[in-house]
Design a protein around this motif. Structure first.
Motif, PDB file in Angstrom:
ATOM      1  N   VAL A 132       0.757  -0.968   0.029  1.00  0.00           N
ATOM      2  CA  VAL A 132       0.013   0.025  -0.248  1.00  0.00           C
ATOM      3  C   VAL A 132       1.564   1.219  -0.012  1.00  0.00           C
ATOM      4  CG1 VAL A 132      -1.715  -0.681   1.298  1.00  0.00           C
ATOM      5  CG2 VAL A 132      -0.047   0.124   1.863  1.00  0.00           C
ATOM      6  N   ARG A 133       0.596   2.004  -0.597  1.00  0.00           N
ATOM      7  CA  ARG A 133       0.978   3.277  -0.114  1.00  0.00           C
ATOM      8  C   ARG A 133      -0.280   4.564  -0.732  1.00  0.00           C
ATOM      9  NH1 ARG A 133       6.284   3.122  -0.647  1.00  0.00           N
ATOM     10  NH2 ARG A 133       6.747   1.443  -1.675  1.00  0.00           N
ATOM     11  N   ALA A 134       0.141   6.170  -0.060  1.00  0.00           N
ATOM     12  CA  ALA A 134      -0.623   6.978   0.684  1.00  0.00           C
ATOM     13  C   ALA A 134      -0.029   7.657   0.232  1.00  0.00           C
ATOM     14  CB  ALA A 134      -0.985   6.896   2.181  1.00  0.00           C
ATOM     15  N   VAL A 135      -0.995   9.289  -0.574  1.00  0.00           N
ATOM     16  CA  VAL A 135      -0.908  10.234  -0.905  1.00  0.00           C
ATOM     17  C   VAL A 135      -1.474  10.593  -0.145  1.00  0.00           C
ATOM     18  CG1 VAL A 135      -1.566  11.912  -3.087  1.00  0.00           C
ATOM     19  CG2 VAL A 135      -1.297   9.523  -3.528  1.00  0.00           C
ATOM     20  N   VAL A 136      -0.881  11.609   0.616  1.00  0.00           N
ATOM     21  CA  VAL A 136      -1.582  13.176   1.450  1.00  0.00           C
ATOM     22  C   VAL A 136      -0.850  14.074   1.365  1.00  0.00           C
ATOM     23  CG1 VAL A 136      -1.570  12.942   3.992  1.00  0.00           C
ATOM     24  CG2 VAL A 136      -1.436  11.048   3.619  1.00  0.00           C
ATOM     25  N   THR A 137      -2.368  15.281   1.428  1.00  0.00           N
ATOM     26  CA  THR A 137      -1.826  16.533   0.357  1.00  0.00           C
ATOM     27  C   THR A 137      -2.055  17.310   2.556  1.00  0.00           C
ATOM     28  OG1 THR A 137      -3.527  17.290   0.281  1.00  0.00           O
ATOM     29  CG2 THR A 137      -1.786  16.577  -1.409  1.00  0.00           C
ATOM     30  N   GLN A 161      12.117   9.504   2.172  1.00  0.00           N
ATOM     31  CA  GLN A 161      13.276   8.434   1.479  1.00  0.00           C
ATOM     32  C   GLN A 161      13.330   7.613   3.039  1.00  0.00           C
ATOM     33  OE1 GLN A 161      16.428  11.450   1.809  1.00  0.00           O
ATOM     34  NE2 GLN A 161      16.508  11.802  -0.885  1.00  0.00           N
ATOM     35  N   HIS A 162      14.474   6.296   2.183  1.00  0.00           N
ATOM     36  CA  HIS A 162      13.900   5.290   2.940  1.00  0.00           C
ATOM     37  C   HIS A 162      15.531   5.376   3.547  1.00  0.00           C
ATOM     38  CE1 HIS A 162      10.314   3.038   2.855  1.00  0.00           C
ATOM     39  NE2 HIS A 162      11.099   3.778   1.307  1.00  0.00           N
ATOM     40  N   THR A 163      16.481   4.374   4.737  1.00  0.00           N
ATOM     41  CA  THR A 163      17.604   4.797   4.489  1.00  0.00           C
ATOM     42  C   THR A 163      18.502   3.285   3.463  1.00  0.00           C
ATOM     43  OG1 THR A 163      17.323   3.169   6.749  1.00  0.00           O
ATOM     44  CG2 THR A 163      16.865   5.111   6.863  1.00  0.00           C
ATOM     45  N   TYR A 164      17.290   1.904   3.262  1.00  0.00           N
ATOM     46  CA  TYR A 164      18.345   1.934   2.395  1.00  0.00           C
ATOM     47  C   TYR A 164      18.016   1.812   0.945  1.00  0.00           C
ATOM     48  CZ  TYR A 164      13.212   0.005   2.942  1.00  0.00           C
ATOM     49  OH  TYR A 164      12.003   0.211   3.237  1.00  0.00           O
ATOM     50  N   ILE A 165      17.702   2.695   0.731  1.00  0.00           N
ATOM     51  CA  ILE A 165      17.226   2.520  -0.727  1.00  0.00           C
ATOM     52  C   ILE A 165      17.544   3.875  -1.295  1.00  0.00           C
ATOM     53  CG2 ILE A 165      14.511   2.635  -0.972  1.00  0.00           C
ATOM     54  CD1 ILE A 165      15.090   0.770  -3.536  1.00  0.00           C
ATOM     55  N   LYS A 166      17.992   4.840  -2.423  1.00  0.00           N
ATOM     56  CA  LYS A 166      17.701   5.860  -2.636  1.00  0.00           C
ATOM     57  C   LYS A 166      16.263   6.469  -3.647  1.00  0.00           C
ATOM     58  CE  LYS A 166      22.593   5.984  -4.407  1.00  0.00           C
ATOM     59  NZ  LYS A 166      23.451   6.226  -5.179  1.00  0.00           N
ATOM     60  N   GLY A 167      15.899   7.345  -3.173  1.00  0.00           N
ATOM     61  CA  GLY A 167      14.978   7.926  -3.875  1.00  0.00           C
ATOM     62  C   GLY A 167      13.919   9.130  -3.041  1.00  0.00           C
ATOM     63  N   TRP A 168      12.579   9.485  -3.730  1.00  0.00           N
ATOM     64  CA  TRP A 168      11.658   9.713  -2.964  1.00  0.00           C
ATOM     65  C   TRP A 168      10.384   9.016  -3.448  1.00  0.00           C
ATOM     66  CZ3 TRP A 168      11.787  12.728   1.573  1.00  0.00           C
ATOM     67  CH2 TRP A 168      12.672  14.171   1.706  1.00  0.00           C
ATOM     68  N   TYR A 169       9.641   8.046  -1.727  1.00  0.00           N
ATOM     69  CA  TYR A 169       8.549   7.482  -2.298  1.00  0.00           C
ATOM     70  C   TYR A 169       7.382   7.910  -1.678  1.00  0.00           C
ATOM     71  CZ  TYR A 169      12.146   3.971  -3.593  1.00  0.00           C
ATOM     72  OH  TYR A 169      13.117   3.327  -4.279  1.00  0.00           O
ATOM     73  N   LEU A 170       5.965   7.440  -1.458  1.00  0.00           N
ATOM     74  CA  LEU A 170       5.254   8.292  -1.124  1.00  0.00           C
ATOM     75  C   LEU A 170       5.050   6.787  -0.038  1.00  0.00           C
ATOM     76  CD1 LEU A 170       2.822   7.838  -4.411  1.00  0.00           C
ATOM     77  CD2 LEU A 170       3.135   9.863  -2.501  1.00  0.00           C
ATOM     78  N   PRO A 171       4.473   7.036   1.348  1.00  0.00           N
ATOM     79  CA  PRO A 171       4.293   6.350   2.171  1.00  0.00           C
ATOM     80  C   PRO A 171       4.018   5.388   2.216  1.00  0.00           C
ATOM     81  CG  PRO A 171       4.086   8.484   3.342  1.00  0.00           C
ATOM     82  CD  PRO A 171       4.323   8.346   1.135  1.00  0.00           C
ATOM     83  N   ALA A 208       7.624   5.748 -10.429  1.00  0.00           N
ATOM     84  CA  ALA A 208       6.484   5.375  -9.901  1.00  0.00           C
ATOM     85  C   ALA A 208       5.567   6.411  -9.178  1.00  0.00           C
ATOM     86  CB  ALA A 208       6.802   4.322  -9.718  1.00  0.00           C
ATOM     87  N   THR A 209       6.592   6.615  -8.942  1.00  0.00           N
ATOM     88  CA  THR A 209       4.907   8.320  -7.465  1.00  0.00           C
ATOM     89  C   THR A 209       5.694   9.491  -8.089  1.00  0.00           C
ATOM     90  OG1 THR A 209       7.300   7.498  -6.046  1.00  0.00           O
ATOM     91  CG2 THR A 209       6.379   9.568  -5.396  1.00  0.00           C
ATOM     92  N   ARG A 210       6.205   9.740  -9.013  1.00  0.00           N
ATOM     93  CA  ARG A 210       5.065  11.019  -9.784  1.00  0.00           C
ATOM     94  C   ARG A 210       4.247  10.226 -10.806  1.00  0.00           C
ATOM     95  NH1 ARG A 210       9.048  14.894 -10.771  1.00  0.00           N
ATOM     96  NH2 ARG A 210      10.874  14.576  -9.640  1.00  0.00           N
ATOM     97  N   ARG A 211       4.015   9.029 -11.054  1.00  0.00           N
ATOM     98  CA  ARG A 211       2.878   8.608 -11.594  1.00  0.00           C
ATOM     99  C   ARG A 211       2.346   8.299 -10.641  1.00  0.00           C
ATOM    100  NH1 ARG A 211       6.564   5.351 -14.468  1.00  0.00           N
ATOM    101  NH2 ARG A 211       6.011   3.596 -13.190  1.00  0.00           N
ATOM    102  N   ARG A 212       2.233   7.670 -10.128  1.00  0.00           N
ATOM    103  CA  ARG A 212       0.963   8.102  -8.355  1.00  0.00           C
ATOM    104  C   ARG A 212       0.639   9.380  -8.620  1.00  0.00           C
ATOM    105  NH1 ARG A 212       2.773   3.528 -10.354  1.00  0.00           N
ATOM    106  NH2 ARG A 212       1.240   4.079 -12.300  1.00  0.00           N
ATOM    107  N   ILE A 213       1.553   9.845  -7.785  1.00  0.00           N
ATOM    108  CA  ILE A 213       1.322  11.553  -7.515  1.00  0.00           C
ATOM    109  C   ILE A 213      -0.323  12.696  -9.285  1.00  0.00           C
ATOM    110  CG2 ILE A 213       1.936  14.403  -7.006  1.00  0.00           C
ATOM    111  CD1 ILE A 213       4.435  12.038  -5.285  1.00  0.00           C
ATOM    112  N   ALA A 214       0.682  12.445 -10.298  1.00  0.00           N
ATOM    113  CA  ALA A 214      -0.400  12.385 -11.308  1.00  0.00           C
ATOM    114  C   ALA A 214      -1.413  11.602 -11.352  1.00  0.00           C
ATOM    115  CB  ALA A 214       0.112  12.105 -12.334  1.00  0.00           C
ATOM    116  N   GLU A 215      -1.747  10.654 -11.257  1.00  0.00           N
ATOM    117  CA  GLU A 215      -3.067  10.211 -11.018  1.00  0.00           C
ATOM    118  C   GLU A 215      -3.688  10.625  -9.866  1.00  0.00           C
ATOM    119  OE1 GLU A 215      -1.012   6.096 -12.647  1.00  0.00           O
ATOM    120  OE2 GLU A 215      -1.993   5.791 -10.902  1.00  0.00           O
TER     121      GLU A 215
END
Length: 156
Positions: free
Chosen positions: A29-34, A44-54, A138-145
């Motif tokens: 699951v992922r969450a879009v919160v504004t 950002q996780h400690t174990y992988i690069k990038g910004w993600y939805l929580p 993928a995060t960018r696409r989910r935000i756009a959707e």
């Protein structure tokens, strides 16, 4: 915790193989919160690069809604005050065979203590039209959707 990011490319296949062997089908699951200014919550996780939805995995005996509420509190210090609304469902077959991800929108929330010891490197709020460079595709696409009415892609 940068060492976790360095070894992640080597450990990811082992983790995925373990999940595939022990779980067969996985659900995330992922969450879009504004916030009140329209900024979107990313982590950002400690174990992988990038910004993600929580978000994260749905555990046995847990509903997807319960999982997204739990993950928001644990990872980002956000307590949902309203029931999460399902936005879309996606197959993550390319990266993880047998994996699916549900994306929820959380409209009402309040801050709460986070319990992301060692897992979360950073939490931030960003203008959805000006996301950090390291935000995943993928995060960018989910935000756009979820926020801009883009057509939902069934693949993650």
């Amino acid at each position: 915790m940068l060492w976790r990011r360095r070894i992640e490319p080597f450990t990811r296949p082992l983790v995925y193989a373990f999940f595939r062997f022990t779980r067969g089908l996985t659900l995330g699951v992922r969450a879009v919160v504004t916030d009140e200014a329209g900024k979107v919550l990313l982590i950002q996780h400690t174990y992988i690069k990038g910004w993600y939805l929580p978000g994260g995995g749905v555990e046995r005996g847990e509903t997807a809604e319960t999982a997204v509420v739990r993950e928001l509190a644990e990872e980002a210090g956000v307590r949902a005050l309203s029931r999460p609304v399902l936005v879309s469902a996606h197959s993550n077959e390319v990266l993880h065979p047998g994996d699916h991800v549900l994306v929820y929108r959380v409209e009402a929330w309040e801050p709460c203590p986070s319990d992301a010891a060692g897992e979360i490197h950073a939490v931030g709020w960003f203008d959805p039209h000006d996301l950090p460079e390291e935000t995943t595709k993928a995060t960018r696409r989910r935000i756009a959707e979820a926020l801009h009415g883009a057509d939902s892609d069934p693949m993650w």
